[in-house]
Design an enzyme around this catalytic site. Structure first.
Site, PDB file in Angstrom:
ATOM      1  N   LYS A 134      -1.072  -5.173   4.033  1.00 17.06           N
ATOM      2  CA  LYS A 134      -2.100  -5.727   4.892  1.00 17.06           C
ATOM      3  C   LYS A 134      -1.546  -6.340   6.169  1.00 17.06           C
ATOM      4  O   LYS A 134      -0.521  -7.034   6.126  1.00 17.06           O
ATOM      5  CB  LYS A 134      -2.878  -6.795   4.094  1.00 17.06           C
ATOM      6  CG  LYS A 134      -4.060  -7.406   4.783  1.00 17.06           C
ATOM      7  CD  LYS A 134      -5.043  -6.405   5.325  1.00 17.06           C
ATOM      8  CE  LYS A 134      -5.418  -5.378   4.319  1.00 17.06           C
ATOM      9  NZ  LYS A 134      -6.145  -4.199   4.861  1.00 17.06           N
ATOM     10  N   ASP A 185       0.827  -1.211   0.000  1.00 12.52           N
ATOM     11  CA  ASP A 185       0.000   0.000   0.000  1.00 12.52           C
ATOM     12  C   ASP A 185       0.855   1.252   0.000  1.00 12.52           C
ATOM     13  O   ASP A 185       0.405   2.317  -0.417  1.00 12.52           O
ATOM     14  CB  ASP A 185      -0.947  -0.013   1.197  1.00 12.52           C
ATOM     15  CG  ASP A 185      -2.047  -1.025   0.980  1.00 12.52           C
ATOM     16  OD1 ASP A 185      -1.801  -2.229   1.189  1.00 12.52           O
ATOM     17  OD2 ASP A 185      -3.155  -0.609   0.546  1.00 12.52           O
TER      18      ASP A 185
HETATM   19  C1  LIG Z   1      -2.536  -4.492  -5.241  1.00 11.61           C
HETATM   20  S1  LIG Z   1      -1.962  -4.315  -3.652  1.00 11.61           S
HETATM   21  C2  LIG Z   1      -3.447  -4.132  -2.750  1.00 11.61           C
HETATM   22  C3  LIG Z   1      -3.170  -4.016  -1.259  1.00 11.61           C
HETATM   23  O1  LIG Z   1      -4.291  -3.336  -0.664  1.00 11.61           O
HETATM   24  C4  LIG Z   1      -4.890  -4.216   0.269  1.00 11.61           C
HETATM   25  O2  LIG Z   1      -5.462  -3.547   1.355  1.00 11.61           O
HETATM   26  P1  LIG Z   1      -7.059  -3.226   1.375  1.00 11.61           P
HETATM   27  O3  LIG Z   1      -7.762  -4.460   0.921  1.00 11.61           O
HETATM   28  O4  LIG Z   1      -7.328  -2.868   2.836  1.00 11.61           O
HETATM   29  O5  LIG Z   1      -7.254  -2.045   0.455  1.00 11.61           O
HETATM   30  C5  LIG Z   1      -3.742  -5.097   0.723  1.00 11.61           C
HETATM   31  O6  LIG Z   1      -2.889  -4.396   1.609  1.00 11.61           O
HETATM   32  C6  LIG Z   1      -3.075  -5.377  -0.598  1.00 11.61           C
HETATM   33  O7  LIG Z   1      -1.770  -5.854  -0.513  1.00 11.61           O
END
Ligand SMILES: CSC[C@H]1O[C@H](OP(=O)(O)O)[C@H](O)[C@@H]1O
EC number: 5.3.1.23
Length: 357
Positions: free
Chosen positions: A259, A248
């Site tokens: 995550k 992220d």
């Molecule tokens: C393509 S990387 C997406 C990245 O975002 C996710 O978090 P979230 O579902 O809370 O937006 C997760 O950290 C992924 O690795």
């Protein structure tokens, strides 16, 4: 899966963000895999709410949705203020920027859209819509390129073949299409380089159990779901040669926010000689953030942790700590795969060189 037409003729990939009928259409990821529900959004505050409420989620997907949110904001500002639309648009840009704090792709996309606010006093919407679509298409192309770069590295590594493990959802649902870490997985499987993918369920929001499992099933890629807490035991028993995750935000020194649970996976991978790969476009690298200690970590509150599909199986008012990201130090990253190249020792100098190239 989508009731909406593919609008750009790119190679087939699940599309969760579609501009159609002059409005933004988002596949509501909160309803997957049980239902494919599309939401139609026609103003920027609605896009900000959709990002905050995780209708759309995943760092690159958040940026792309925000870019289309700017298009809707410009439409409203020009309608209400004409040539003074640049001042009128600001409240909507502020609302979009505040939607979620950790994924830097949000601010990256807003800055790129803002840079396109040309001096002309005409209707800005057509030009901004073209840029938002370009950002989405660039993301898909970057994902396909990173898929090849990451798969090449693994294919030539001593730890090739066998199985890989991935965390959360980093596929088409988290990006413009094809995916980052899941793009590498797709490419490896397409080459017959791996036999199986292990996916962590990724509590509390279950991106793995609900979204990654669904994407891999759509692609008919052999996959096994595991509890987050089973990952270290799986790596200890052997057979899994790489952990492949997204990001992220990558700080200037190579620290990675991703995550919650990613840091534990990195520690277990290093302990058991399993490769640890981070796959992220350069829109996820934030050179203005010195290290992981400076990355804002989103906390989504106790209710999300205490509930499961809207039910509260445990003690309802139990205090709970629910950070939804953590930080993996750069020294635990064996490979940072970007569309501009692969860093096998991501540190400040390597990141700086990559971003200047
Ligand atoms: C393509 S990387 C997406 C990245 O975002 C996710 O978090 P979230 O579902 O809370 O937006 C997760 O950290 C992924 O690795």
């Amino acid at each position: 899966m989508s009731s909406l037409p593919q609008t750009d003729g790119l190679p087939d990939t699940i599309r969760a963000i579609v501009w159609d009928d002059d409005r933004l259409q988002l596949l509501d990821q909160r309803q997957l895999p049980g239902q494919s529900v599309w939401l139609t959004l026609d103003d920027a505050p609605a896009v900000a709410r959709a990002i905050h409420d995780m209708v759309v989620r995943g760092a690159p997907a958040i940026g792309i949705a925000a870019a289309y949110g700017v298009v809707l904001a410009a439409r409203a500002a020009y309608r209400d203020a004409g040539p003074d639309w640049r001042a009128a648009i600001e409240p909507d840009l502020t609302t979009l920027a505040a939607a979620r704090p950790t994924a830097i792709n949000l601010n990256w996309a807003l800055a790129r859209m803002r840079a396109a606010f040309t001096a002309s006093d005409g209707d800005p919407e057509p030009q901004l819509l073209q840029l938002a679509a370009a950002i989405q298409h660039e993301d898909i192309a970057a994902n396909r390129h990173m898929g090849a770069l990451g798969a090449d590295l693994i294919d030539h590594d001593r730890r090739n073949g066998g199985a890989v493990l991935t965390h959360c959802n980093t596929g088409s649902l988290a990006t413009g299409g094809f995916g980052t870490a899941l793009g590498v997985v797709r490419t490896l499987y397409g080459r017959n380089s791996i036999e199986r993918v292990y996916a962590t369920e990724t509590r509390p929001w279950l991106q793995g159990a609900r979204l990654t499992a669904w994407e891999l099933q759509q692609d008919r890629i052999p996959a096994t779901l595991i509890a987050d807490s089973a990952a270290a035991a799986l790596l200890a028993q052997g057979g899994v040669h790489w952990v492949i995750v997204g990001a992220d935000r990558v700080a200037a020194n190579g620290d990675v926010a991703n995550k919650i649970g990613t840091y534990a996976l990195a520690l277990a991978a290093r302990r058991h000689d399993v490769g640890f790969m981070v796959v992220a476009p350069t829109s996820t690298i934030d050179t203005a953030t010195a290290s992981g200690a400076d990355i804002p970590i989103e906390d989504r509150g106790a209710a999300e942790l205490l509930s499961y599909g809207g039910h509260t199986p445990g003690v309802a008012d139990m205090p709970a700590w629910n950070p939804v990201f953590d930080v993996t130090p750069a020294e635990l990253v064996d490979a940072l795969v970007t569309e501009k190249g692969v860093l096998t020792a991501p540190d400040s100098a390597a990141i700086d060189g990559l971003m200047r190239a």
